[in-house]
Scaffold this motif. Structure first.
Motif, PDB file in Angstrom:
ATOM      1  N   THR B 124     -12.212 -40.031 -37.920  1.00  0.00           N
ATOM      2  CA  THR B 124     -11.020 -39.955 -38.754  1.00  0.00           C
ATOM      3  C   THR B 124     -10.532 -38.521 -38.845  1.00  0.00           C
ATOM      4  N   LEU B 125     -11.483 -37.583 -38.787  1.00  0.00           N
ATOM      5  CA  LEU B 125     -11.118 -36.166 -38.843  1.00  0.00           C
ATOM      6  C   LEU B 125     -10.236 -35.807 -37.653  1.00  0.00           C
ATOM      7  N   ALA B 126     -10.646 -36.240 -36.464  1.00  0.00           N
ATOM      8  CA  ALA B 126      -9.851 -35.974 -35.265  1.00  0.00           C
ATOM      9  C   ALA B 126      -8.472 -36.597 -35.401  1.00  0.00           C
ATOM     10  N   GLU B 127      -8.434 -37.825 -35.954  1.00  0.00           N
ATOM     11  CA  GLU B 127      -7.143 -38.487 -36.106  1.00  0.00           C
ATOM     12  C   GLU B 127      -6.241 -37.688 -37.042  1.00  0.00           C
ATOM     13  N   ARG B 128      -6.804 -37.295 -38.212  1.00  0.00           N
ATOM     14  CA  ARG B 128      -6.010 -36.524 -39.173  1.00  0.00           C
ATOM     15  C   ARG B 128      -5.516 -35.233 -38.562  1.00  0.00           C
ATOM     16  N   ALA B 129      -6.399 -34.577 -37.791  1.00  0.00           N
ATOM     17  CA  ALA B 129      -6.066 -33.255 -37.258  1.00  0.00           C
ATOM     18  C   ALA B 129      -5.032 -33.340 -36.141  1.00  0.00           C
ATOM     19  N   PHE B 130      -5.175 -34.319 -35.261  1.00  0.00           N
ATOM     20  CA  PHE B 130      -4.368 -34.313 -34.035  1.00  0.00           C
ATOM     21  C   PHE B 130      -3.152 -35.240 -34.070  1.00  0.00           C
ATOM     22  N   MET B 131      -3.225 -36.303 -34.884  1.00  0.00           N
ATOM     23  CA  MET B 131      -2.145 -37.277 -34.845  1.00  0.00           C
ATOM     24  C   MET B 131      -0.769 -36.661 -35.103  1.00  0.00           C
ATOM     25  N   PRO B 132      -0.634 -35.748 -36.100  1.00  0.00           N
ATOM     26  CA  PRO B 132       0.693 -35.149 -36.325  1.00  0.00           C
ATOM     27  C   PRO B 132       1.230 -34.458 -35.076  1.00  0.00           C
ATOM     28  N   TYR B 133       0.360 -33.786 -34.325  1.00  0.00           N
ATOM     29  CA  TYR B 133       0.809 -33.094 -33.113  1.00  0.00           C
ATOM     30  C   TYR B 133       1.211 -34.096 -32.045  1.00  0.00           C
ATOM     31  N   VAL B 134       0.437 -35.185 -31.968  1.00  0.00           N
ATOM     32  CA  VAL B 134       0.759 -36.219 -30.981  1.00  0.00           C
ATOM     33  C   VAL B 134       2.134 -36.796 -31.280  1.00  0.00           C
ATOM     34  N   VAL B 135       2.395 -37.067 -32.550  1.00  0.00           N
ATOM     35  CA  VAL B 135       3.698 -37.613 -32.936  1.00  0.00           C
ATOM     36  C   VAL B 135       4.792 -36.581 -32.670  1.00  0.00           C
ATOM     37  N   ALA B 136       4.530 -35.327 -33.068  1.00  0.00           N
ATOM     38  CA  ALA B 136       5.520 -34.271 -32.862  1.00  0.00           C
ATOM     39  C   ALA B 136       5.854 -34.121 -31.382  1.00  0.00           C
ATOM     40  N   SER B 137       4.834 -34.243 -30.550  1.00  0.00           N
ATOM     41  CA  SER B 137       5.055 -34.059 -29.113  1.00  0.00           C
ATOM     42  C   SER B 137       6.093 -35.035 -28.584  1.00  0.00           C
ATOM     43  N   GLN B 138       6.194 -36.188 -29.225  1.00  0.00           N
ATOM     44  CA  GLN B 138       7.109 -37.200 -28.724  1.00  0.00           C
ATOM     45  C   GLN B 138       8.521 -37.056 -29.295  1.00  0.00           C
ATOM     46  N   THR B 139       8.656 -36.219 -30.327  1.00  0.00           N
ATOM     47  CA  THR B 139       9.999 -36.032 -30.876  1.00  0.00           C
ATOM     48  C   THR B 139      10.723 -34.890 -30.162  1.00  0.00           C
ATOM     49  N   VAL B 140       9.972 -34.074 -29.409  1.00  0.00           N
ATOM     50  CA  VAL B 140      10.610 -33.033 -28.603  1.00  0.00           C
ATOM     51  C   VAL B 140      11.244 -33.708 -27.394  1.00  0.00           C
ATOM     52  N   PRO B 141      12.539 -33.432 -27.140  1.00  0.00           N
ATOM     53  CA  PRO B 141      13.189 -34.107 -26.017  1.00  0.00           C
ATOM     54  C   PRO B 141      12.522 -33.754 -24.699  1.00  0.00           C
ATOM     55  N   ILE B 142      12.389 -34.746 -23.847  1.00  0.00           N
ATOM     56  CA  ILE B 142      11.711 -34.543 -22.579  1.00  0.00           C
ATOM     57  C   ILE B 142      12.479 -33.569 -21.686  1.00  0.00           C
ATOM     58  N   ILE B 143      13.805 -33.517 -21.854  1.00  0.00           N
ATOM     59  CA  ILE B 143      14.566 -32.591 -21.001  1.00  0.00           C
ATOM     60  C   ILE B 143      14.300 -31.136 -21.370  1.00  0.00           C
ATOM     61  N   ALA B 144      13.736 -30.910 -22.572  1.00  0.00           N
ATOM     62  CA  ALA B 144      13.363 -29.548 -22.941  1.00  0.00           C
ATOM     63  C   ALA B 144      11.984 -29.207 -22.386  1.00  0.00           C
ATOM     64  N   ILE B 145      11.105 -30.205 -22.385  1.00  0.00           N
ATOM     65  CA  ILE B 145       9.727 -29.987 -21.927  1.00  0.00           C
ATOM     66  C   ILE B 145       9.674 -29.845 -20.404  1.00  0.00           C
ATOM     67  N   ALA B 146      10.463 -30.704 -19.720  1.00  0.00           N
ATOM     68  CA  ALA B 146      10.317 -30.816 -18.267  1.00  0.00           C
ATOM     69  C   ALA B 146      10.452 -29.474 -17.526  1.00  0.00           C
ATOM     70  N   PRO B 147      11.512 -28.673 -17.790  1.00  0.00           N
ATOM     71  CA  PRO B 147      11.630 -27.412 -17.052  1.00  0.00           C
ATOM     72  C   PRO B 147      10.446 -26.485 -17.300  1.00  0.00           C
ATOM     73  N   MET B 148       9.930 -26.529 -18.556  1.00  0.00           N
ATOM     74  CA  MET B 148       8.810 -25.661 -18.905  1.00  0.00           C
ATOM     75  C   MET B 148       7.574 -26.019 -18.095  1.00  0.00           C
ATOM     76  N   VAL B 149       7.299 -27.330 -18.011  1.00  0.00           N
ATOM     77  CA  VAL B 149       6.126 -27.780 -17.257  1.00  0.00           C
ATOM     78  C   VAL B 149       6.262 -27.365 -15.796  1.00  0.00           C
ATOM     79  N   VAL B 150       7.468 -27.504 -15.260  1.00  0.00           N
ATOM     80  CA  VAL B 150       7.676 -27.164 -13.853  1.00  0.00           C
ATOM     81  C   VAL B 150       7.482 -25.658 -13.631  1.00  0.00           C
ATOM     82  N   VAL B 151       8.038 -24.844 -14.554  1.00  0.00           N
ATOM     83  CA  VAL B 151       7.889 -23.391 -14.418  1.00  0.00           C
ATOM     84  C   VAL B 151       6.424 -22.991 -14.520  1.00  0.00           C
ATOM     85  N   TRP B 152       5.730 -23.486 -15.555  1.00  0.00           N
ATOM     86  CA  TRP B 152       4.312 -23.159 -15.721  1.00  0.00           C
ATOM     87  C   TRP B 152       3.494 -23.651 -14.537  1.00  0.00           C
TER      88      TRP B 152
END
Ligand SMILES: Nc1ncnc2c1ncn2[C@@H]1O[C@H](COP(=O)(O)OP(=O)(O)OP(=O)(O)O)[C@@H](O)[C@H]1O
Ligand SMILES: [Mg+2]
Lengths: 277, 295
Positions: B124-152
């Motif tokens: 449950t600790l892992a869930e509490r700690a990481f779930m907000p980030y997992v949810v946040a990761s999905q609210t960031v538009p993919i078109i913003a993430i995609a160029p970054m992943v490609v550059v990195w």
């Protein structure tokens, strides 16, 4: 009832040594402050090897809780429990008991055979041995020809028999049953009671059996433990010296009716508050 | 699973459920085509405006913006450019190229999603700690993430197609995590107590009870993920500047303002998605149907 008049040799023993379950002053409190429920208080009980004990009492008097405490599915808040001479936790780790719930709790994706083999698989029993034991247990509950069916293809009574076969498969010293026949019709129920007595005789396990039915408790048990609520406690223990094997004739005997009356009166006394705090 | 009512109808029908399914699919297609063409005919008859007003019909029913459905299909069998490849061949290759990235992303995302789900149920600790980030990761538009992943990815010398697969994985893992968590928690409390009474180890409880119980949930997620991974791959191809994938075709055709080609490319993307989901469904029937038939 005169104590120790059991017609059965393996009835109750008095020595602690051959006691399968010993409870001393066991209490259980759920919740805290505002939602505090005292489910059990001051439970003293000794169950000897080979006994068939029924727990009976009104809803909410803590029967399931007591069963779960014995099975180490809950921790007592007070007192001490010993199962097979060990703390319940150790008894559980040693796989000393099998458990049967009101619902059969079979796994839908496994066949009947694979369901019976589940505990054996977990305990690391070899494949051939597993198959042999499953075979044996399914024959015992008379479901051999349904071994390759899936649970949803069976009736409620058949499913419950599978659950019993599963619990017996690893030959536990103690069988804990929580209203296992509660969902069955009267006819099936009487058949299952007969079956269970036969299995109990053949396997020589000790049984702790929770029920709401007075006739069921009397028919099956060597002793009936009557409980009363708020807080849950034992209000009477009644010996059942009916001869074995028990059958339809037992159900029509005068002794049977007398015992039913006795349990009913004990239940009523518990209800009307004798000893209530 | 197929719903019960369909089965009941099927027994009274001359056609097998499979034929009926195909007929249903084609029926909807016909209806869409008819509505499309009818809109064009009626729209043109009205002069492209809502009757009695000055309001222009949107979309305008002219052939340039809303081509005939048959022209879209015919376009598939015309060359892309003069003396060029047939459109269907170009798009077919592009779809395969994109599907490959999507598939790798799907597998990686599926495994990561499942792993996270297991971790969250275990702790449950892992869930509490990481779930907000997992949810946040999905609210960031993919078109913003995609160029970054490609550059990195470029800086780390990762092959570009792998970067694209990672973007596909990014869209895949989330539904799998959420449904894995739900599925692993789905067994009845008594089933868990039963396992406890056998003194089963945590991994025995996981593999013998929780995972089998979670399979229907996980497959539901995988079907969502299959389509999401195709979208992820297409979006990822844009910043990567791939010339071989569906993204390039979609981009080029839209820049040409060629509705026929664009719709043909959209059609191909859709077929790729359906194919992918179909494969997942096939596995679902193998693995789950026999086990959970009682529903
Ligand atoms: N997990 C729990 N959390 C809080 N309270 C509980 C819990 N389990 C049981 N109780 C409470 O403990 C009391 C005894 O419950 P228990 O289930 O043991 O009764 P029972 O005799 O088995 O009843 P029934 O015949 O209806 O099955 C009840 O008042 C119940 O509300
Ligand atoms: Mg109960």
């Amino acid at each position: 009832m005169v104590a120790g008049t059991n017609s059965r040799e393996r009835g109750r023993g008095d020595g602690v040594s051959d006691a399968v379950v010993v409870a001393r002053g066991v209490g259980k409190v759920f919740g805290t402050d505002t939602d505090r429920v005292e489910a059990l208080r001051g439970i003293d009980l000794q169950i000897a090897r080979g006994e068939f004990i029924s727990l009976i009492g009104p809803s909410g008097c803590g029967k399931s809780t007591l069963l779960r405490l014995i099975g180490d599915l809950l921790q007592p808040s007070a007192g001490e429990l010993v199962v097979n001479g060990k703390p319940p936790r150790q008894a559980r780790l040693d796989r000393d008991y099998g458990i049967v719930f009101q619902q059969p709790t079979l796994l839908d994706w496994r066949t009947v055979r694979a369901n019976v083999e589940l505990p054996l698989e977990i305990m690391g029993v070899a494949r051939e041995e597993r198959a042999a034991r499953a075979e044996e247990m399914l024959a015992l509950v008379q479901l051999a020809e349904f071994a390759d069916h899936h649970p949803w293809q069976l009736s409620g009574g058949m499913q419950q028999r599978v659950a019993i076969a599963r619990a017996l498969g690893f030959r536990p010293a103690l069988l804990l049953m929580d209203e296992p026949f509660g969902a069955l019709d009267e006819m099936t129920r009487e058949l299952m009671q007969q079956e269970l007595l036969r299995i109990w005789t053949e396997t020589e396990t000790t049984v702790v059996f929770v029920t709401h039915s007075i006739p069921e408790a009397v028919f099956l048990s060597t002793r009936v433990v009557v409980m009363s609520p708020r807080p849950g406690r034992i209000s009477a223990v009644i010996d059942v010296p009916l001869a074995h094997p028990r059958d339809v004739e037992t159900r029509e005997s005068d002794d049977y009716y007398r015992l039913i009356t006795e349990v009913r009166e004990a239940l009523r006394r518990g209800e009307t508050g004798e000893g209530r705090r | 699973m197929t719903d019960a009512s369909a089965d009941v109808v099927a027994t009274t029908s001359r056609w097998s459920p499979r034929v009926r399914r195909i007929m249903g699919f084609l029926g909807v297609l016909v209806v869409v085509v008819v509505i499309w063409e009818l809109y064009k005919v009626v729209g043109k008859a009205l002069g492209g405006v809502v009757p009695g007003t000055e309001l222009r019909l949107r979309p305008p029913p002219d052939d340039r913006i809303m081509p005939h459905t048959w022209d879209v299909v015919l376009q598939l069998f015309r060359p892309v450019r003069r003396n060029g490849e047939l459109t269907v061949l170009l798009l077919g290759k592009a779809a395969l190229f994109t599907l490959r990235e999507a598939f790798v992303g799907f597998v990686v995302g599926g495994l990561v999603g499942f792993g996270l789900g297991v971790a969250f149920v275990r702790s449950t600790l892992a869930e509490r700690a990481f779930m907000p980030y997992v949810v946040a990761s999905q609210t960031v538009p993919i078109i913003a993430i995609a160029p970054m992943v490609v550059v990195w990815g470029g800086k780390l010398d990762i092959p570009q197609w792998l970067s694209v697969a990672i973007i596909a994985a990014y869209l895949t893992f989330f539904p799998v995590t959420i449904n894995t968590v739900r599925g692993l928690r789905s067994p009845a409390p008594t089933a868990m107590e039963m396992m406890r009474s056998y003194a089963a180890s945590p991994s025995q409880v996981l593999w013998k009870l929780q995972v089998p119980a979670a399979l229907p949930y996980i497959f539901t997620a995988l079907k969502v993920s299959a389509t999401a991974s195709v979208i992820g791959a297409i979006v990822g191809e844009l910043p990567a500047g791939f010339r071989d994938g569906l993204a390039r075709a979609l981009l080029e055709f839209s820049q040409q303002f060629n509705a026929e080609k664009l719709l043909a490319a959209i059609l191909m993307s859709a077929i790729a998605g359906i194919l992918f989901v179909g494969i997942v469904t096939w596995f679902e029937h193998r693995l789950v149907a026999a086990a959970h038939r009682q529903e």
